[in-house]
Scaffold this motif. Structure first.
Motif, mmCIF file in Angstrom:
data_model
loop_
_atom_site.group_PDB
_atom_site.id
_atom_site.type_symbol
_atom_site.label_atom_id
_atom_site.label_comp_id
_atom_site.label_asym_id
_atom_site.label_seq_id
_atom_site.Cartn_x
_atom_site.Cartn_y
_atom_site.Cartn_z
ATOM 1 N N ASP A 1 1.424 8.616 -12.915
ATOM 2 C CA ASP A 1 1.351 8.874 -11.499
ATOM 3 C C ASP A 1 1.127 7.640 -10.522
ATOM 4 O O ASP A 1 1.241 7.720 -9.406
ATOM 5 C CB ASP A 1 0.359 10.031 -11.334
ATOM 6 N N THR A 2 0.404 6.627 -11.310
ATOM 7 C CA THR A 2 0.059 5.602 -10.412
ATOM 8 C C THR A 2 0.848 4.399 -10.628
ATOM 9 O O THR A 2 0.295 3.202 -10.259
ATOM 10 C CB THR A 2 -1.328 5.188 -10.901
ATOM 11 N N GLY A 3 1.962 4.559 -11.491
ATOM 12 C CA GLY A 3 2.796 3.106 -11.567
ATOM 13 C C GLY A 3 2.692 2.282 -12.660
ATOM 14 O O GLY A 3 3.200 1.271 -12.791
ATOM 15 N N PHE A 4 1.711 2.839 -13.558
ATOM 16 C CA PHE A 4 1.442 2.020 -14.957
ATOM 17 C C PHE A 4 2.518 2.499 -15.936
ATOM 18 O O PHE A 4 3.059 3.482 -15.779
ATOM 19 C CB PHE A 4 -0.049 2.091 -15.423
ATOM 20 N N SER A 5 2.999 1.510 -16.635
ATOM 21 C CA SER A 5 3.975 1.854 -17.757
ATOM 22 C C SER A 5 3.737 2.744 -18.822
ATOM 23 O O SER A 5 4.332 3.772 -19.084
ATOM 24 C CB SER A 5 4.582 0.698 -18.537
ATOM 25 N N ALA B 1 0.838 -1.080 0.155
ATOM 26 C CA ALA B 1 -0.035 -0.009 0.078
ATOM 27 C C ALA B 1 0.762 1.287 0.177
ATOM 28 O O ALA B 1 0.504 2.214 -0.496
ATOM 29 C CB ALA B 1 -0.995 0.072 1.118
ATOM 30 N N ALA B 2 2.066 1.080 0.614
ATOM 31 C CA ALA B 2 2.961 2.506 0.904
ATOM 32 C C ALA B 2 3.745 2.607 -0.465
ATOM 33 O O ALA B 2 4.111 3.720 -0.552
ATOM 34 C CB ALA B 2 3.842 2.189 1.899
ATOM 35 N N HIS B 3 3.763 1.499 -1.429
ATOM 36 C CA HIS B 3 4.807 1.537 -2.433
ATOM 37 C C HIS B 3 4.093 1.171 -3.978
ATOM 38 O O HIS B 3 4.468 0.688 -4.721
ATOM 39 C CB HIS B 3 5.929 0.688 -2.354
ATOM 40 N N PHE B 4 2.689 1.667 -3.743
ATOM 41 C CA PHE B 4 1.948 1.056 -4.852
ATOM 42 C C PHE B 4 2.441 1.871 -6.401
ATOM 43 O O PHE B 4 1.980 1.270 -7.329
ATOM 44 C CB PHE B 4 0.475 1.287 -4.806
ATOM 45 N N ASP B 5 2.913 2.868 -6.234
ATOM 46 C CA ASP B 5 3.270 3.741 -7.433
ATOM 47 C C ASP B 5 4.492 3.508 -8.085
ATOM 48 O O ASP B 5 4.877 4.354 -8.798
ATOM 49 C CB ASP B 5 3.065 5.437 -6.841
#
Length: 287
Positions: free
Chosen positions: A254-258, A191-195
């Motif tokens: 911004d949300t970690g998707f490529s 949860a803390a590193h989702f991005d």
């Protein structure tokens, strides 16, 4: 609040207007999402969540495929879908469909169980008639434009856990070795590193066990895998940014998707509709 829902599920309710298809999302509550859907035809492609999905059919016939069978729910019934179970969704008649759904994180449901190491309840039939459970859900689904009172939320979780446990014919299997605290720490780390990309060796360090054993314990405790949990946290954040009007390319970054296509693919796999379709229906809520 329950009374308002009872009025909406009256058999004499006027036919839904085809131009008024919409999604309504309630103010967020930690571990809980509440929504209403109103539409015609087959809306949702096959998809899955990492939460329990608990719903009440308000008008029309709610149809879906689940665990290899075609299912249907009428007003007054309760729908129970388990984490990571593939399903679709649509209206069974030309009159359209209106229902309300609550998505409950397994970690929050656990707080209402008799003890922390209890197995997650599994209900084989996804459509049941239980007036007590229906009323319990109605207590928090009655007014989606308001926050849930904290005391009511605690009572609700306890009541839901009790009713699901009573209906469960077989609990989800638990590993013999108890790793509850370690899995809670893994969940907090995700949860803390989702991005950002999270590596398996990072989770191994947090849990103190190899990655394959970790996956088995995480699934037993939370009903889904670490990867699926991470993707769901990204999608939750993505939806919040989309509502604020941010472009999808920026949301993906911004949300970690490529990239945007990566976001689009996971969004459809999880919610059964594309981001654009979801956003257009959400914006039609003019309350």
């Amino acid at each position: 609040m329950t009374k308002a829902i009872e009025q909406e599920t009256d058999p004499g309710i006027e036919r839904l207007c085809k131009k008024h298809e919409r999604f309504i999302s309630a103010p967020p509550t930690p571990g809980i999402e509440r929504m209403e859907a109103q539409f015609f035809g087959n809306m949702f492609a096959p998809h899955r969540h990492d939460t329990y999905a608990l719903g009440i059919t308000m008008h029309g016939v709610q149809t879906f495929n689940y665990r290899g069978e075609y299912r249907a729910s009428n007003p007054g019934n309760v729908i129970i879908l388990h984490p990571d179970e593939l399903h679709d969704g649509g209206a069974g008649t030309d009159d359209g469909l209106q229902y309300r759904m609550l998505y409950l994180e397994p970690a929050l449901l656990r707080r209402g169980l008799d003890h922390d190491h209890a197995s997650l309840p599994f209900i084989g039939d996804p459509v049941i008639h239980d007036p007590i459970l229906w009323s319990t859900l109605a207590s928090v689904l009655g007014e989606l434009d308001r926050d849930v009172d904290p005391l009511l939320c605690d009572q609700f979780i306890s009541d839901i856990a009790q009713r699901l446990s009573q209906h469960a014919k077989a609990p989800l299997k638990q590993p013999r070795f108890n790793a509850a605290q370690r899995m809670d720490q893994v969940r907090e780390f995700l949860a803390a590193h989702f991005d950002r990309p999270v590596q398996s060796d990072e989770l191994e360090q947090v849990a103190g066990m190899d990655r394959y054993r970790l996956i088995r314990h995480f699934r037993a405790r939370f009903g889904t895998t670490p990867y699926r949990y991470l993707i769901m946290r990204r999608l939750q954040k993505a939806r919040a940014l989309m509502v604020l009007g941010q472009p999808l390319a920026g949301v993906a970054a911004d949300t970690g998707f490529s990239d945007q296509s990566h976001l689009n693919r996971h969004f459809r796999q999880t919610y059964g509709v594309t981001p654009g379709r979801w956003l257009s229906l959400t914006r039609q809520d003019d309350r």
